[in-house]
Structure formats: C-alpha cells, structure tokens
Design an enzyme around this catalytic site. Structure first.
Site: not given
Ligand code: GLC
Length: 656
Positions: A145, A188, A261, A291, A293, A335, A399-400, A524
């Site tokens: 990921d 995770h 994960q 950041r 996540d 995020e 990146h998403d 992605r």
């Molecule tokens: C966040 C990241 C993404 C990832 C997800 C799980 O959204 O930006 O790329 O797949 O978390 O960690």
C-alpha cells in the site's frame, strides 16, 4: 472551583513526575525544560487518559508509562531539534505565505533518501519549504500500500537507505530552510510487524494489540455497519488469518484497508503507549510535521460505522499532548477523507493543527468539469473557518484517488442531486462522459453502491494527455491554461498549497503501472509515476513548451505567495463575478488585500466583478485591471489594492 478530575490530576502530579525524573539522569537542563512542559500539559493528559481508560484497574500505571515514554524521548531528543523547539514552538510558518508543500515517494523521486539532496535545487526553485516523503519505513514483501503497511518504524526499506541517512536529510534540509514531513500510520501495522507476529502466536501482551476474533460470529456487531474502503478486495474488513493460532485453525483479524494491514485496538491503553513511543521516535528523526494517516478510523464501537468516533479524537489529542511534552515544535496533519463536517473536527490546535482539505480539492475538479464555480464558491464561503493556530493544506491531488467528498446537503442547497452529480463527475474524469477532456480511471468502483473514486495525474485529468495525443495545438493550449487556472486556485484560495511532485511539469499518467506485479491491483499507481528529471530539464530549457509554461506558472505562483502576506492566513471572501463560470474572491491580511478571479470554463465570459471601489492593480503588470468585460477561457485576474495609507488590514466588509 476546579472539578474533581482536576483535583485528581493535582493529587497525582508530583508522584508521576517523580516516576520519570530518572530518565534525565545527566541532563538537568533537559529535565528543567521537561518539567516546565509537564506543568502545562499534565492535567490535559490526565483528563484525556481518564476519559478513555479511567475505569481500568491499570489506569494509573498506564498513565505513568505514557509520561515515561514522553520523558525518555525528551531526554533523547537531539540538540538541533531542541533548538528548533525553542525557536519554532509557535509554528509561525503555518501562517507564513511563503510556506509551500510538496509530496513524493522517495524511490520515485530520487531513488534513495540520500539522493533527495540532488533534487533540492529543483525544490528550491518551486519555493518548497516542506517536503512530505511517503512512508519510507520497513514494509512486508509484496504489496505494501505504498508504504502504508509498516513493519517497523525503526528501520527503513533497505533500498531507500538507513535511519542515519534520513536523520541527516532532515538536518540538511533544515539547514536550507526546509522541513521534513513524515507519516505516522496510527490505525494499523503491517501483518508482519513484530507485534502482529507475536499476536499470531498468541503471546501477551500483543494478543490484545489488534482486533482478533476466534469466531466469525464475533464480528456480527460490527461488520454490517462498516463502509467498504477498498471494495475491490476480496471479502470485507475482516481477514481470515490461518497462521494465527486458534481453536478453529486460524483467526479473524480486523483489516479496514488491505488484508495485510492489521487495525490496532486503542481500547487497550498499552497500544496507545506503544504507538506513542513510535510516534516520538519519528518526531526525533527530525520531522517538523507528522501526517496522521486515516484519522477517522482510530476507534471502533459495535453498532457504529467505526469512523469519526469521539474517542478517535481523544486518541489524537493524547498523542498531541505527548508530542507537546517532548517535541513542542511538531505539528500534526490530519488525513481525514470524510464528510466535510467530520474533516473539520480533526483540525484543532490541541489535535491536528493542520488538515488536508479534500473538499476544496474535489470542488476545484468539480468546477472544471461543470464549467461552473458555484459549489466551490459556496464551500469557500461556508466551510473553511478554522480555530486560531490551525491551517488547511490545499491540494489538487495527492498519491490517493479523488473522491467527491462534498456534503449531500450542500449540493441539494444548490439544487444539485448529489448521487447523480457524483456519477457524472466519475464518468467525466474517467473520460467516459461525452465532451470530457480527462483521462482518468475509476478507482475501487463499487457495483453494490454505485460509488467510485478517480485516479489520474493533474495533467491527465486536466486534459493534457488527451490533447497531446490528438496533437491539436488548440487543445494543448486549453489544457495548459486549465492546469494553470487549477494551480492558481490551489495557491490562492486558502491555506498552504501542496504540490504532488511531477505535476509542476505536467506529468501524465503512467499506463504501465501494472507491469510491477505489486502495483497491478491498485490503479493509484497510475498517478504515482517516477519523477522525470529530463522533463524538468526540458521544461527549463524550453519555457514555451507545455511543461515549461506549467513550471514557470507554478514558480511564479510560489514566488508571488512569498511576498503577499494576505495569502498567509484567513479565509477568502467571495465576490459576485456576474457569471457562474467565474470564482472571484478577495484575501486580506498583513495590511494588504488581493483580488483573484478565475474563469473555470473553456469559453470567454463577460464578467462584472464588484470592485468595492478600489482601484485594483494587476499584480504583474502594475496597471489598473478592468473588472467589467471579457475574461478569456481559463483566464485569471490577480490584482492588489494599492495600500498606502492602509497599514491596517482592510476590513473584509470593505469590498463586495
Ligand atoms: C491513507 C493513505 C492511503 C492508504 C490508507 C491506508 O488514506 O493516504 O494511501 O491506502 O491511508 O493506510
């Protein structure tokens, strides 16, 4: 009269401090600094810990453990970072208009961590002050990921380099006025993290670090209420793990994202303590922003969607307090890609001072597809206010994937059917809709709900890929103007602009992403191409090429920001432009006032922007601007009010 919790906190304060003093054996100065911060933060930590775990027999012990984690990290904090803590504790950079972010994958941008130094000149040319490197930490073999399956925060992926190189990079960037942004994947770990491996063997305490169930029946209180985050994957949020020792020959594990994960269980305070230790390790590497996540997912409760629960905020606030004890210059970035109301709730000075703004992001794209700025304008007007000490990160794409995260009620208020509109936007950006300029692809289309999101680079989604392929100079011209208009909005509407590196030279989709079998199932990767240094060189050498024009525009916007205090803070004030295809607003602050108007359509429009009586002056030409008349396709007006005699910020009410 202080409440009983405060009194409890007072009663335990001295004893808790006593427990951790030993961490500072040979450094009385560090101890003194820690004590001062402890004095400020302890009550908050006590209160928050109590609200999550106060009922538990081990509450006091876990509280001490948490403070000890902070004290140990404070004692270890390198000198240059302690200096930064002293000088940058107020994080004034958050309201500095010169602040510009960029994000990238280390391996795709520069090969290795050490290789980043060779790209610093390019970053400087873009005015980048904050560089977000996607998670560089150790990952399992196979798909990971994009680094978001972390096997250990203590090691880097060997092909990227080692921890000492990452620390040196942080330091050398700092010497050059740049900061590092690093991820903390709080929700995770990877399935092969040592904690997860121990949990598979049923070893305490790790057997209680994750959500592990013997029997599928045990997830019945959760499963029906959960959103499918990655519907393409087989099964739901629960993964059968045959190598976990269980009476049924395996166990079920909660895996919100990919099966590799494993979601952490913060109902167990040992998880909070252990993860706080990892968090502070990242802070001590030299990250100035961490950041956070996937913030909405940090707490789970039966019968709920397990997103945005109040306890998820408390977990983040506790981490914030622990960071404030150890590394006070560090700020968190949330995020959260959820309903705009929920996105907002994560952005507070005592939680995540920074938040990505997925709403502005998606509505800029919405405006480009519909050729109307109404939804964007409404969001700019109604949904941006943040508490003092906070700031948005404004971006065009990351990146998403791009999701259409506007509120249904906001769409309905404008007479727009939200479900149909999302379908239209998906089809538009997947290039299916007639007349679409975009070359994107559906990401994780869910046939059951009809939902989908979109993958694609800025240039491909904005039409440059299709235009270059058709070799039509008019189309190419239009796509370049569209991209510049989009970047203008990202750099002027609100907050700190963020670039996905490569977009500054118009990089298009990588249609061969699937050649790498680890990436094949996740499109992605289409919009995460390798950084093309040759394309940058070409763009520099030929400023009239599409890449050259885009690069010059981004550099200009960035330089423009650095000299315009009005862009440093606050929110835009909307102006009536007299045409639905035009977003027009003012920004005021630092004794100056700017006006920005952008035509989001590919046709010439007649505008009549209320000037508020100011003699607006074009920011580049220095000549008066006409606010009534024609605005070319994707035309941009950037003007300032001459300010002699206006040392104080203009009251927003003075215009419009
Ligand atoms: C966040 C990241 C993404 C990832 C997800 C799980 O959204 O930006 O790329 O797949 O978390 O960690």
């Amino acid at each position: 009269m202080r409440d009983w919790i405060s009194q409890e906190a007072d009663r335990s304060k001295a004893a808790v401090l006593e427990e951790v003093r030993g961490c500072f054996e040979d450094s009385p100065r560090r101890l003194a600094a820690f004590e001062a911060r402890f004095d400020l933060e302890y009550e908050r930590i006590f209160r928050l810990m109590h609200s999550l775990y106060g009922w538990r027999w081990d509450f006091s012990w876990r509280l001490i453990e948490l403070v000890r984690v902070a004290a140990t990290a404070a004692a270890d904090r390198p000198k240059w970072l302690r200096r930064r803590d002293e000088t940058m504790a107020g994080a004034r950079w958050m309201n500095d208009p010169a602040t510009v972010w960029a994000m990238t994958y280390t391996e795709r941008f520069a090969g290795t961590v050490a290789g980043i130094s060779e790209r610093v000149e390019h970053l400087k040319g873009l005015g980048v002050t904050h560089l977000h490197l996607m998670p560089p930490y150790a990952v399992p073999d196979g798909p990971n990921d994009g680094g978001y399956a972390v096997s250990s925060y203590r090691w880097l992926r060997p092909e990227l380099g080692d921890m000492s190189e990452l620390k040196s990079l942080a330091r050398s960037l700092d010497d050059q006025g740049m900061s590092l942004v690093l991820d903390f994947v709080a929700n995770h770990t990877a399935h092969d993290h040592p904690w997860a491996e121990a949990a598979k063997r049923g070893e305490a305490p790790y057997d209680r670090f994750y959500f592990i169930f013997d029997d599928r029946a045990e997830v019945a209180g959760y499963a029906p209420h959960l959103r499918e985050i990655f519907p393409d994957r087989v099964g739901d949020a629960f993964t059968w793990c045959p190598d976990a020792e269980g009476s049924h020959g395996g166990k079920w594990v909660w895996t919100t994202f990919y099966p590799f994960q494993w979601d952490l269980d913060y109902r167990n305070p040992a998880v909070l303590v252990a993860m706080s230790r990892e968090l502070l390790h990242i802070a001590n590497l030299g990250a100035s922003v961490i950041r956070m996540d996937a913030t909405p997912f940090l707490w789970k409760r039966e019968g709920t969607s397990c997103e945005n629960l109040p306890e998820a905020h408390v977990v983040l606030q506790l981490m914030n307090a622990v960071a404030a004890l150890t590394a006070p210059s560090v700020r968190f970035l949330s995020e959260a890609i959820v309903h705009p109301d929920d996105v907002h709730r994560f952005v507070r000075p005592d939680e995540c001072a920074l938040g990505y703004n997925p709403l502005v992001m998606s509505l800029i794209w919405e405006a480009m597809a519909t050729r109307e700025a109404g939804m964007l304008a409404a969001a700019l007007e109604q949904r941006l206010e943040l508490p003092p000490g906070c700031q948005w990160i404004t971006y065009i794409r990351s990146h998403d994937d791009i999701g259409w995260g506007f509120a249904d009620e906001d769409a309905a208020a404008l007479g727009i059917d939200p479900v149909g509109h999302r379908r239209f936007l998906n089809e538009f950006y997947a290039g299916i809709h007639e007349g679409s300029f975009a070359r994107g692809a559906f990401f994780q289309a869910n046939p059951r709900t009809g939902d989908a999101r979109i993958s694609g680079t800025l240039a491909s989604l904005a039409g440059l890929e299709a235009a270059v392929e058709s070799a039509d100079p008019d189309e190419i011209e239009m796509a370049v103007k569209r991209i510049i208009a989009i970047q203008t909005l990202a750099f002027t509407t609100v907050g700190i602009p963020m670039l996905y590196l490569g977009d500054e030279v118009g990089t298009t989709n990588d249609h061969r992403f699937g050649d790498d079998t680890d990436h094949a199932g996740d499109n992605r990767w289409m919009h995460r191409p390798r950084f093309d240094a040759a394309a940058v060189a070409e763009a520099v050498a030929d400023p009239s090429s599409p890449g050259g024009r885009i690069l010059a525009a981004v550099r200009r916007l960035s330089a423009f920001r650095s000299s315009h205090a009005a862009l440093g803070g606050g929110t835009p004030r909307l102006l009536d432009a007299g045409h639905p295809a035009v977003a027009a607003f003012t920004r005021a602050g630092g004794g100056e006032m700017l006006l920005v108007a952008v035509n989001v359509s590919d046709f010439t429009v007649e505008v009549d922007i209320d000037s508020g009586g100011w003699p607006w002056v074009d920011v580049e030409e220095g000549t008066g601007v006409v606010l009534r008349g024609s605005l070319a396709p994707y035309g941009v007006v950037m003007a300032e009010a001459p300010s002699p005699g206006h040392a104080e910020p203009f009251a927003p009410g003075e215009v419009g």
